[in-house]
Write a protein that holds these residues in place. Structure first.
Motif, PDB file in Angstrom:
ATOM      1  N   UNK A 120      77.493 -10.542  90.251  1.00 29.04           N
ATOM      2  CA  UNK A 120      77.533  -9.079  90.295  1.00 29.04           C
ATOM      3  C   UNK A 120      78.741  -8.699  91.124  1.00 29.04           C
ATOM      4  N   UNK A 121      79.776  -8.216  90.447  1.00 25.42           N
ATOM      5  CA  UNK A 121      81.017  -7.919  91.154  1.00 25.42           C
ATOM      6  C   UNK A 121      81.590  -9.203  91.716  1.00 25.42           C
ATOM      7  N   UNK A 122      81.815  -9.224  93.025  1.00 24.46           N
ATOM      8  CA  UNK A 122      82.334 -10.439  93.665  1.00 24.46           C
ATOM      9  C   UNK A 122      81.219 -11.301  94.259  1.00 24.46           C
ATOM     10  N   UNK A 123      80.000 -10.816  94.192  1.00 27.13           N
ATOM     11  CA  UNK A 123      78.878 -11.538  94.786  1.00 27.13           C
ATOM     12  C   UNK A 123      78.115 -12.337  93.742  1.00 27.13           C
ATOM     13  N   UNK A 124      77.516 -13.411  94.189  1.00 24.87           N
ATOM     14  CA  UNK A 124      76.569 -14.146  93.358  1.00 24.87           C
ATOM     15  C   UNK A 124      75.191 -13.828  93.913  1.00 24.87           C
ATOM     16  N   UNK A 125      74.335 -13.330  93.038  1.00 29.64           N
ATOM     17  CA  UNK A 125      72.981 -12.965  93.423  1.00 29.64           C
ATOM     18  C   UNK A 125      72.053 -14.092  92.996  1.00 29.64           C
ATOM     19  N   UNK A 126      71.301 -14.596  93.941  1.00 30.83           N
ATOM     20  CA  UNK A 126      70.337 -15.655  93.681  1.00 30.83           C
ATOM     21  C   UNK A 126      68.941 -15.056  93.674  1.00 30.83           C
ATOM     22  N   UNK A 127      68.123 -15.529  92.755  1.00 33.50           N
ATOM     23  CA  UNK A 127      66.743 -15.054  92.656  1.00 33.50           C
ATOM     24  C   UNK A 127      65.830 -16.236  92.371  1.00 33.50           C
ATOM     25  N   UNK A 128      64.591 -16.115  92.825  1.00 34.22           N
ATOM     26  CA  UNK A 128      63.606 -17.144  92.509  1.00 34.22           C
ATOM     27  C   UNK A 128      63.382 -17.144  91.004  1.00 34.22           C
ATOM     28  N   UNK A 129      63.265 -18.320  90.440  1.00 38.76           N
ATOM     29  CA  UNK A 129      62.920 -18.452  89.024  1.00 38.76           C
ATOM     30  C   UNK A 129      61.397 -18.554  88.968  1.00 38.76           C
ATOM     31  N   UNK A 130      60.752 -17.428  88.723  1.00 37.84           N
ATOM     32  CA  UNK A 130      59.296 -17.387  88.747  1.00 37.84           C
ATOM     33  C   UNK A 130      58.689 -18.225  87.626  1.00 37.84           C
ATOM     34  N   UNK A 141      66.528 -10.435  93.708  1.00 42.11           N
ATOM     35  CA  UNK A 141      67.223 -11.499  94.416  1.00 42.11           C
ATOM     36  C   UNK A 141      68.018 -11.016  95.609  1.00 42.11           C
ATOM     37  N   UNK A 142      68.908 -11.896  96.071  1.00 44.84           N
ATOM     38  CA  UNK A 142      69.735 -11.603  97.241  1.00 44.84           C
ATOM     39  C   UNK A 142      71.098 -12.249  97.080  1.00 44.84           C
ATOM     40  N   UNK A 143      72.086 -11.615  97.665  1.00 44.16           N
ATOM     41  CA  UNK A 143      73.422 -12.209  97.704  1.00 44.16           C
ATOM     42  C   UNK A 143      73.406 -13.403  98.645  1.00 44.16           C
ATOM     43  N   UNK A 144      74.225 -14.387  98.349  1.00 49.19           N
ATOM     44  CA  UNK A 144      74.292 -15.597  99.167  1.00 49.19           C
ATOM     45  C   UNK A 144      74.598 -15.260 100.623  1.00 49.19           C
ATOM     46  N   UNK A 145      75.452 -14.274 100.863  1.00 44.83           N
ATOM     47  CA  UNK A 145      75.788 -13.906 102.242  1.00 44.83           C
ATOM     48  C   UNK A 145      74.572 -13.379 102.994  1.00 44.83           C
ATOM     49  N   UNK A 146      73.719 -12.627 102.319  1.00 39.39           N
ATOM     50  CA  UNK A 146      72.503 -12.088 102.939  1.00 39.39           C
ATOM     51  C   UNK A 146      71.498 -13.204 103.228  1.00 39.39           C
ATOM     52  N   UNK A 147      71.419 -14.181 102.319  1.00 40.78           N
ATOM     53  CA  UNK A 147      70.528 -15.329 102.542  1.00 40.78           C
ATOM     54  C   UNK A 147      70.998 -16.097 103.772  1.00 40.78           C
ATOM     55  N   UNK A 148      72.295 -16.354 103.836  1.00 39.30           N
ATOM     56  CA  UNK A 148      72.862 -17.099 104.969  1.00 39.30           C
ATOM     57  C   UNK A 148      72.587 -16.378 106.282  1.00 39.30           C
ATOM     58  N   UNK A 149      72.758 -15.062 106.295  1.00 36.28           N
ATOM     59  CA  UNK A 149      72.506 -14.280 107.503  1.00 36.28           C
ATOM     60  C   UNK A 149      71.030 -14.317 107.892  1.00 36.28           C
ATOM     61  N   UNK A 150      70.162 -14.126 106.916  1.00 38.26           N
ATOM     62  CA  UNK A 150      68.725 -14.052 107.191  1.00 38.26           C
ATOM     63  C   UNK A 150      68.176 -15.364 107.736  1.00 38.26           C
ATOM     64  N   UNK A 151      68.729 -16.477 107.264  1.00 43.13           N
ATOM     65  CA  UNK A 151      68.200 -17.780 107.660  1.00 43.13           C
ATOM     66  C   UNK A 151      69.089 -18.544 108.630  1.00 43.13           C
ATOM     67  N   UNK A 152      70.203 -17.936 109.011  1.00 44.19           N
ATOM     68  CA  UNK A 152      71.161 -18.578 109.926  1.00 44.19           C
ATOM     69  C   UNK A 152      71.572 -19.960 109.423  1.00 44.19           C
ATOM     70  N   UNK A 153      71.970 -19.990 108.160  1.00 40.38           N
ATOM     71  CA  UNK A 153      72.455 -21.226 107.532  1.00 40.38           C
ATOM     72  C   UNK A 153      73.941 -21.040 107.246  1.00 40.38           C
ATOM     73  N   UNK A 154      74.739 -22.041 107.579  1.00 38.78           N
ATOM     74  CA  UNK A 154      76.175 -21.990 107.310  1.00 38.78           C
ATOM     75  C   UNK A 154      76.403 -21.867 105.797  1.00 38.78           C
TER      76      UNK A 154
END
Length: 123
Positions: A80-90, A45-58
């Motif tokens: 995970x720590x202070x981050x929320x990691x999102x992953x596709x539910x395959x 998966x990816x951290x929400x901040x990385x998703x936002x950066x990659x897709x330029x979404x607020x």
């Protein structure tokens, strides 16, 4: 963020209602982009901040889209720590694909080849 209306969990088949929820979640440009990015990212998966950066979404918009995808059982979230990691539910994704193709070709081996699909889309 698992919801009680499960799309695919082994023994629980997909219902029309849960398929509609999943398809509706994917029928929006930003959510589709998020889901495709998470599928590409793999099970880690990816951290929400990385998703936002990659897709330029607020971040506030991304939060809404991730909530909708989680409600549709297409993404999972873990802290995970202070981050929320999102992953596709395959399992959810595969359940939706299985639902859509359940009675393909009247139960016979699939009669639609890749080359047939290409001809259909290019003409």
């Amino acid at each position: 963020m698992e919801n009680s209306e499960t799309i695919a969990s082994g023994a629980t088949p997909l219902t029309n209602a849960s398929a509609i929820v999943a398809l509706a979640a994917l029928a929006q440009e930003s959510r589709l982009a998020v889901f495709r990015l998470l599928v590409q990212a793999g099970p880690q998966g990816m951290a929400a901040t990385k998703i936002a950066e990659a897709l330029a979404i607020a971040p506030s918009s991304l939060s809404f889209h991730l909530k909708e995808l989680a409600h549709a059982n297409l993404v999972t979230a873990s802290k995970t720590g202070r981050s929320i990691i999102y992953a596709a539910n395959y399992a959810g994704m595969n359940g939706l694909l299985a639902f859509l193709t359940e009675n393909c070709c009247a139960g016979a081996p699939c009669c639609v080849s890749d080359s047939h699909l290409l001809k259909e889309t290019t003409t």
